[in-house]
Design a protein around this motif. Structure first.
Motif, PDB file in Angstrom:
ATOM      1  N   VAL A  20       0.838  -1.202   0.000  1.00 31.48           N
ATOM      2  CA  VAL A  20       0.000   0.000   0.000  1.00 31.48           C
ATOM      3  C   VAL A  20       0.870   1.248   0.000  1.00 31.48           C
ATOM      4  CG1 VAL A  20      -1.625   1.332   1.391  1.00 31.48           C
ATOM      5  CG2 VAL A  20      -1.988  -1.109   1.051  1.00 31.48           C
ATOM      6  N   GLN A  21       1.969   1.231   0.742  1.00 34.26           N
ATOM      7  CA  GLN A  21       2.832   2.396   0.806  1.00 34.26           C
ATOM      8  C   GLN A  21       3.537   2.656  -0.517  1.00 34.26           C
ATOM      9  OE1 GLN A  21       5.368   1.610   4.141  1.00 34.26           O
ATOM     10  NE2 GLN A  21       3.877   2.406   5.600  1.00 34.26           N
ATOM     11  N   SER A  22       3.857   1.634  -1.286  1.00 35.71           N
ATOM     12  CA  SER A  22       4.623   1.841  -2.508  1.00 35.71           C
ATOM     13  C   SER A  22       3.748   2.014  -3.742  1.00 35.71           C
ATOM     14  CB  SER A  22       5.593   0.667  -2.727  1.00 35.71           C
ATOM     15  OG  SER A  22       4.864  -0.525  -2.915  1.00 35.71           O
ATOM     16  N   ASP A  23       2.499   1.599  -3.683  1.00 34.76           N
ATOM     17  CA  ASP A  23       1.614   1.695  -4.832  1.00 34.76           C
ATOM     18  C   ASP A  23       0.429   2.579  -4.486  1.00 34.76           C
ATOM     19  OD1 ASP A  23       1.998  -1.786  -5.818  1.00 34.76           O
ATOM     20  OD2 ASP A  23       3.298  -0.064  -6.104  1.00 34.76           O
ATOM     21  N   ALA A  24       0.495   3.813  -4.915  1.00 28.13           N
ATOM     22  CA  ALA A  24      -0.566   4.760  -4.615  1.00 28.13           C
ATOM     23  C   ALA A  24      -1.846   4.357  -5.335  1.00 28.13           C
ATOM     24  CB  ALA A  24      -0.140   6.153  -5.043  1.00 28.13           C
ATOM     25  N   VAL A  25      -2.936   4.442  -4.636  1.00 31.99           N
ATOM     26  CA  VAL A  25      -4.234   4.132  -5.216  1.00 31.99           C
ATOM     27  C   VAL A  25      -5.126   5.345  -4.978  1.00 31.99           C
ATOM     28  CG1 VAL A  25      -6.236   2.627  -5.125  1.00 31.99           C
ATOM     29  CG2 VAL A  25      -3.960   1.671  -4.767  1.00 31.99           C
ATOM     30  N   SER A  27      -8.978   7.324  -5.703  1.00 29.34           N
ATOM     31  CA  SER A  27     -10.370   7.207  -6.116  1.00 29.34           C
ATOM     32  C   SER A  27     -10.499   7.876  -7.487  1.00 29.34           C
ATOM     33  CB  SER A  27     -11.274   7.910  -5.104  1.00 29.34           C
ATOM     34  OG  SER A  27     -11.063   9.310  -5.153  1.00 29.34           O
ATOM     35  N   VAL A  28     -11.629   7.711  -8.098  1.00 29.56           N
ATOM     36  CA  VAL A  28     -11.869   8.339  -9.397  1.00 29.56           C
ATOM     37  C   VAL A  28     -11.743   9.853  -9.276  1.00 29.56           C
ATOM     38  CG1 VAL A  28     -13.612   8.718 -11.197  1.00 29.56           C
ATOM     39  CG2 VAL A  28     -13.313   6.435 -10.213  1.00 29.56           C
ATOM     40  N   VAL A  29     -12.291  10.408  -8.211  1.00 33.53           N
ATOM     41  CA  VAL A  29     -12.240  11.857  -7.993  1.00 33.53           C
ATOM     42  C   VAL A  29     -10.789  12.319  -7.803  1.00 33.53           C
ATOM     43  CG1 VAL A  29     -12.909  13.720  -6.416  1.00 33.53           C
ATOM     44  CG2 VAL A  29     -14.577  11.971  -7.067  1.00 33.53           C
ATOM     45  N   GLU A  30     -10.037  11.603  -6.983  1.00 30.85           N
ATOM     46  CA  GLU A  30      -8.631  11.961  -6.757  1.00 30.85           C
ATOM     47  C   GLU A  30      -7.822  11.862  -8.047  1.00 30.85           C
ATOM     48  OE1 GLU A  30      -7.999  10.556  -2.135  1.00 30.85           O
ATOM     49  OE2 GLU A  30      -8.034   9.023  -3.713  1.00 30.85           O
ATOM     50  N   GLY A  66       9.499  16.491 -15.385  1.00 32.43           N
ATOM     51  CA  GLY A  66      10.074  16.453 -14.045  1.00 32.43           C
ATOM     52  C   GLY A  66       9.176  17.042 -12.992  1.00 32.43           C
ATOM     53  N   LYS A  67       8.839  18.304 -13.151  1.00 27.74           N
ATOM     54  CA  LYS A  67       8.048  18.988 -12.118  1.00 27.74           C
ATOM     55  C   LYS A  67       6.578  18.573 -12.151  1.00 27.74           C
ATOM     56  CE  LYS A  67      11.247  22.838 -12.037  1.00 27.74           C
ATOM     57  NZ  LYS A  67      11.475  24.222 -12.438  1.00 27.74           N
ATOM     58  N   CYS A  68       5.968  18.667 -13.319  1.00 30.01           N
ATOM     59  CA  CYS A  68       4.553  18.287 -13.411  1.00 30.01           C
ATOM     60  C   CYS A  68       4.384  16.775 -13.234  1.00 30.01           C
ATOM     61  CB  CYS A  68       3.971  18.717 -14.753  1.00 30.01           C
ATOM     62  SG  CYS A  68       4.092  20.496 -15.077  1.00 30.01           S
ATOM     63  N   GLY A  69       5.346  16.017 -13.726  1.00 31.64           N
ATOM     64  CA  GLY A  69       5.285  14.564 -13.613  1.00 31.64           C
ATOM     65  C   GLY A  69       5.298  14.061 -12.184  1.00 31.64           C
ATOM     66  N   GLU A  70       5.784  14.869 -11.252  1.00 30.36           N
ATOM     67  CA  GLU A  70       5.755  14.476  -9.841  1.00 30.36           C
ATOM     68  C   GLU A  70       4.316  14.267  -9.363  1.00 30.36           C
ATOM     69  OE1 GLU A  70       7.872  17.471  -7.674  1.00 30.36           O
ATOM     70  OE2 GLU A  70       9.815  16.833  -8.440  1.00 30.36           O
ATOM     71  N   LEU A  71       3.384  14.930 -10.005  1.00 31.99           N
ATOM     72  CA  LEU A  71       1.975  14.796  -9.636  1.00 31.99           C
ATOM     73  C   LEU A  71       1.460  13.381  -9.884  1.00 31.99           C
ATOM     74  CD1 LEU A  71       0.769  18.186 -11.138  1.00 31.99           C
ATOM     75  CD2 LEU A  71       1.011  17.644  -8.699  1.00 31.99           C
ATOM     76  N   TRP A  72       2.042  12.679 -10.839  1.00 37.24           N
ATOM     77  CA  TRP A  72       1.615  11.309 -11.148  1.00 37.24           C
ATOM     78  C   TRP A  72       1.802  10.382  -9.956  1.00 37.24           C
ATOM     79  CZ3 TRP A  72       5.134  11.675 -15.974  1.00 37.24           C
ATOM     80  CH2 TRP A  72       4.490  12.405 -16.982  1.00 37.24           C
ATOM     81  N   GLU A  73       2.769  10.713  -9.106  1.00 36.65           N
ATOM     82  CA  GLU A  73       3.069   9.858  -7.961  1.00 36.65           C
ATOM     83  C   GLU A  73       1.906   9.784  -6.972  1.00 36.65           C
ATOM     84  OE1 GLU A  73       6.721  11.406  -6.401  1.00 36.65           O
ATOM     85  OE2 GLU A  73       7.852  10.799  -8.186  1.00 36.65           O
ATOM     86  N   ARG A  74       0.987  10.711  -7.065  1.00 41.63           N
ATOM     87  CA  ARG A  74      -0.192  10.676  -6.188  1.00 41.63           C
ATOM     88  C   ARG A  74      -1.035   9.427  -6.423  1.00 41.63           C
ATOM     89  NH1 ARG A  74      -3.336  16.278  -7.118  1.00 41.63           N
ATOM     90  NH2 ARG A  74      -1.627  17.747  -6.786  1.00 41.63           N
ATOM     91  N   ARG A  79       6.541   2.263 -11.162  1.00 40.73           N
ATOM     92  CA  ARG A  79       6.687   1.658 -12.496  1.00 40.73           C
ATOM     93  C   ARG A  79       5.811   2.392 -13.519  1.00 40.73           C
ATOM     94  NH1 ARG A  79       6.088  -4.767 -13.618  1.00 40.73           N
ATOM     95  NH2 ARG A  79       7.363  -4.766 -15.489  1.00 40.73           N
ATOM     96  N   GLU A  80       4.573   2.672 -13.135  1.00 43.46           N
ATOM     97  CA  GLU A  80       3.669   3.413 -14.024  1.00 43.46           C
ATOM     98  C   GLU A  80       4.196   4.822 -14.286  1.00 43.46           C
ATOM     99  OE1 GLU A  80      -0.617   1.413 -12.792  1.00 43.46           O
ATOM    100  OE2 GLU A  80       0.191   3.026 -11.565  1.00 43.46           O
ATOM    101  N   VAL A  81       4.728   5.458 -13.260  1.00 43.42           N
ATOM    102  CA  VAL A  81       5.270   6.811 -13.416  1.00 43.42           C
ATOM    103  C   VAL A  81       6.442   6.794 -14.401  1.00 43.42           C
ATOM    104  CG1 VAL A  81       6.488   8.694 -12.238  1.00 43.42           C
ATOM    105  CG2 VAL A  81       4.472   7.662 -11.189  1.00 43.42           C
ATOM    106  N   ARG A  82       7.318   5.822 -14.305  1.00 38.40           N
ATOM    107  CA  ARG A  82       8.442   5.726 -15.261  1.00 38.40           C
ATOM    108  C   ARG A  82       7.928   5.574 -16.689  1.00 38.40           C
ATOM    109  NH1 ARG A  82      10.695   2.629 -11.208  1.00 38.40           N
ATOM    110  NH2 ARG A  82      10.043   0.686 -12.205  1.00 38.40           N
ATOM    111  N   ARG A  83       6.921   4.737 -16.864  1.00 41.58           N
ATOM    112  CA  ARG A  83       6.350   4.511 -18.197  1.00 41.58           C
ATOM    113  C   ARG A  83       5.690   5.788 -18.727  1.00 41.58           C
ATOM    114  NH1 ARG A  83       6.596   2.697 -22.959  1.00 41.58           N
ATOM    115  NH2 ARG A  83       4.687   1.895 -23.836  1.00 41.58           N
ATOM    116  N   MET A  84       4.928   6.459 -17.875  1.00 40.65           N
ATOM    117  CA  MET A  84       4.280   7.707 -18.277  1.00 40.65           C
ATOM    118  C   MET A  84       5.328   8.761 -18.617  1.00 40.65           C
ATOM    119  SD  MET A  84       1.288   7.657 -15.427  1.00 40.65           S
ATOM    120  CE  MET A  84       0.522   9.198 -15.856  1.00 40.65           C
ATOM    121  N   ARG A  85       6.381   8.810 -17.840  1.00 44.16           N
ATOM    122  CA  ARG A  85       7.472   9.754 -18.067  1.00 44.16           C
ATOM    123  C   ARG A  85       8.090   9.520 -19.443  1.00 44.16           C
ATOM    124  NH1 ARG A  85      12.873   9.164 -17.380  1.00 44.16           N
ATOM    125  NH2 ARG A  85      14.060  10.973 -16.744  1.00 44.16           N
ATOM    126  N   ASP A  86       8.409   8.270 -19.743  1.00 42.76           N
ATOM    127  CA  ASP A  86       9.014   7.940 -21.037  1.00 42.76           C
ATOM    128  C   ASP A  86       8.080   8.273 -22.194  1.00 42.76           C
ATOM    129  OD1 ASP A  86      11.261   7.085 -19.692  1.00 42.76           O
ATOM    130  OD2 ASP A  86      10.842   4.943 -19.949  1.00 42.76           O
TER     131      ASP A  86
END
Length: 121
Positions: A20-25, A27-30, A66-74, A79-86
């Protein structure tokens, strides 16, 4: 027998907590909020890029990814963030690469086998 079962329960509980700590989940709204925040951030850096006389395309890519992509971590795993970044780097290179300035951009170089389009300016 009970001790063995208790150890399994403790291990399973710890495994779930770590997951749970490493894989952010989200809600649809979030998730929608995260996407809206990313879009706002990306738009800000893109407008800044085009409203500046000495626009630096590498800076644009670094800022958006870099800066905006940090938002993906929410809402996404690392792994998904790396793929989205690429994928975003690839899209930005395709869209703005002909402006120049990406040939020596470390972020683009480190992404892999991306072909930077020739400069048309």
């Amino acid at each position: 027998m009970k001790m063995y079962s208790l150890k399994n329960v403790v291990c399973l509980t710890l495994l779930c907590v770590v997951s749970v700590q490493s894989d952010a989940v989200c809600s649809v709204v979030e998730h929608r909020e995260m996407q809206a925040d990313f879009t706002t951030c990306s738009r800000r850096y893109t407008e800044e890029h085009f409203n500046t006389e000495n626009s630096d395309t590498c800076h644009l890519v670094r800022s958006v990814v870099g800066k905006c992509g940090e938002l993906w971590e929410r809402c996404h795993t690392s792994r998904e963030v790396r793929r989205m970044r690429d994928l975003h780097i690839e899209a930005l290179v395709g869209q703005y690469g002909s402006e120049g300035g990406l040939e020596d951009c470390e972020l683009v170089k480190n992404t892999g086998n991306l072909a930077v389009p020739p400069t048309t300016l």
